[in-house]
Design a protein around this motif. Structure first.
Motif, mmCIF file in Angstrom:
data_model
loop_
_atom_site.group_PDB
_atom_site.id
_atom_site.type_symbol
_atom_site.label_atom_id
_atom_site.label_comp_id
_atom_site.label_asym_id
_atom_site.label_seq_id
_atom_site.Cartn_x
_atom_site.Cartn_y
_atom_site.Cartn_z
ATOM 1 N N ILE A 72 40.094 -41.141 18.562
ATOM 2 C CA ILE A 72 41.411 -40.704 18.657
ATOM 3 C C ILE A 72 41.935 -39.363 18.357
ATOM 4 O O ILE A 72 41.379 -38.788 17.297
ATOM 5 C CB ILE A 72 42.424 -41.723 18.161
ATOM 6 N N GLU A 99 41.258 -40.996 22.948
ATOM 7 C CA GLU A 99 42.691 -41.085 23.216
ATOM 8 C C GLU A 99 43.681 -40.233 22.602
ATOM 9 O O GLU A 99 43.297 -39.832 21.581
ATOM 10 C CB GLU A 99 43.128 -42.597 23.007
ATOM 11 N N GLU A 108 46.705 -41.220 14.187
ATOM 12 C CA GLU A 108 45.721 -42.055 13.942
ATOM 13 C C GLU A 108 45.988 -43.141 12.955
ATOM 14 O O GLU A 108 45.633 -44.433 13.003
ATOM 15 C CB GLU A 108 44.431 -40.977 13.226
ATOM 16 N N PRO A 122 41.435 -47.494 16.872
ATOM 17 C CA PRO A 122 40.624 -46.455 17.034
ATOM 18 C C PRO A 122 39.197 -46.820 16.107
ATOM 19 O O PRO A 122 39.462 -47.768 15.028
ATOM 20 C CB PRO A 122 41.215 -45.305 16.248
#
Length: 388
Positions: A72, A99, A108, A122
């Motif tokens: 991510i 992503e 995150e 993630p």
């Protein structure tokens, strides 16, 4: 990570010398199904080293069985992550889903919390220091020691491997010399009337590692210290009052449009703009301010509840291999194992020669307590200062 974490351009003449060494740094989807992936003698989710997989072959086998890695906020043009991801996929045949590449470190952490137990969570994180330290304290990260763990200076890693420095650089000032007659080189310069509405940050310092670093650097340039970041906030308040601060978050797109002709960002991002914009009519010049010299490493970590725990650990092994560490230098960033690799002859000398040096190297890095305190001050005071 930081908001809109894009790279940027070749450094000015004073910076185009030998390599910079920062090793003094201390610094709703489906339910996940791969948490029980086995490797060697143990469960991948609780593995703390290659030994738990019976060695590298066991880890590779377990990761290939999962077949996927979910990362991510990794822009392809940030510290050479695009090539690193492509090379990892080619080497191991594991798909990488990246992503929200323009997200922030806080994004995150939010994703780890909100997607716990989901396949969309993630697997690994790349966080600014302040955010990595808070994530470790909140118990969000898994301890893991890569094969080269002992080659990483003690000041650059958690003893248990909860988070480990991966690459770093200096806060720098990037400038489009075709739109700005006299590019600023210091924080003091940024207050000059000629820069009305032109000075931008790469993100919001309450969420973005690069913007947070920019505020810390500004503090050091204005009588502050690692124990006192408030002068940095006050500096940006003055910049806003003068009309020079531009609230638009700087990205390659805003630079191309002429919206953010002056951008405060990491040196490895600003250094990449020269390559990126060479054929687009943008003459990007970069200076590392001598009055506010501040450097920082980002931190790599594994989500404790990673849906693809073996792939997450293989990604870590790859990033801290000779190939991965030299790969970061391809994006003008200084890898955590720079000194060890220089000593054993595995460092890419050509890439190292392109890294910047500075007039005033930054050698005393903030402790976790200092970063926590600074983050608290920024969180409490930034919005009010910029709104004024």
């Amino acid at each position: 990570m930081t908001v809109h974490r894009h790279r940027a351009a070749a450094l000015a003449a004073v910076l185009t010398a030998a390599a910079l060494s920062l090793s003094a740094c201390g610094s709703a989807g489906s339910t996940a199904k791969s948490g029980d992936a086995k490797g060697g003698s143990g469960n991948a989710r609780t593995a703390t080293s290659l030994a738990d997989f019976g060695g590298m072959d066991g880890l590779v086998a377990a990761a290939k069985k999962e077949g996927k890695l979910h990362v991510i906020t990794l822009p392809r043009d940030w510290a050479n992550y695009g090539k690193l991801m492509d090379d990892f996929k080619a080497k191991y045949g594991i798909e990488i889903e990246d992503e929200n590449p323009d997200g922030s470190s806080q994004d995150e952490i939010n994703a780890v919390k909100s997607r716990k137990g989901q396949d969309r969570a993630p697997d690994t994180l790349d966080l600014g220091s302040a955010f990595a330290l808070s994530a470790a304290k909140e118990g969000l990260l898994a301890p893991y020691k890569v094969a080269g763990f002992d080659k990483i200076p003690d000041t650059m890693k958690d003893p248990a491997g909860l988070r480990v420095n991966d690459y770093g650089g200096y806060v720098s000032i990037g400038c489009d010399a075709k739109k700005v007659a006299n590019c600023p080189k210091t924080f003091a310069d940024l207050l000059k009337p000629e820069y009305k509405g032109q000075v931008a940050l790469n993100g919001n310092p309450t969420k973005s590692g690069s913007a947070f670093g920019g505020v810390y650097a500004a503090a050091l340039a204005n009588g502050g210290s690692l124990d006192n970041i408030q002068p940095g906030i006050d500096f940006f308040a003055r910049l806003k009052q003068s009309g020079n601060f531009n609230p638009v978050e700087s990205t390659p797109a805003t630079v191309e449009k002429g919206e953010t002709p002056i951008s405060i960002d990491w040196s490895y991002l600003n250094a990449g703009y020269t390559d990126e914009f060479k054929g687009k009519g943008i003459d990007w010049k970069v200076s590392i301010p001598s009055d506010g010299s501040y450097a920082q490493f980002y931190n790599q970590a594994i989500n404790k509840d990673a849906p693809h725990p073996a792939a997450a650990r293989l990604w870590m092994e790859y990033l801290y291999s000779v190939e991965g560490q030299n790969g970061f230098m391809g994006g003008y960033a200084t890898p955590a194992m720079f000194d060890a690799m220089k000593k054993d002859g595995s460092l890419d000398a050509a890439a190292a020669a392109k890294l910047p040096v500075v007039e005033k190297p930054f050698t005393t890095f903030p402790s976790s307590e200092q970063i926590d305190a600074a983050k608290k001050v920024v969180t409490e005071n930034w919005a009010k200062a910029i709104a004024g």
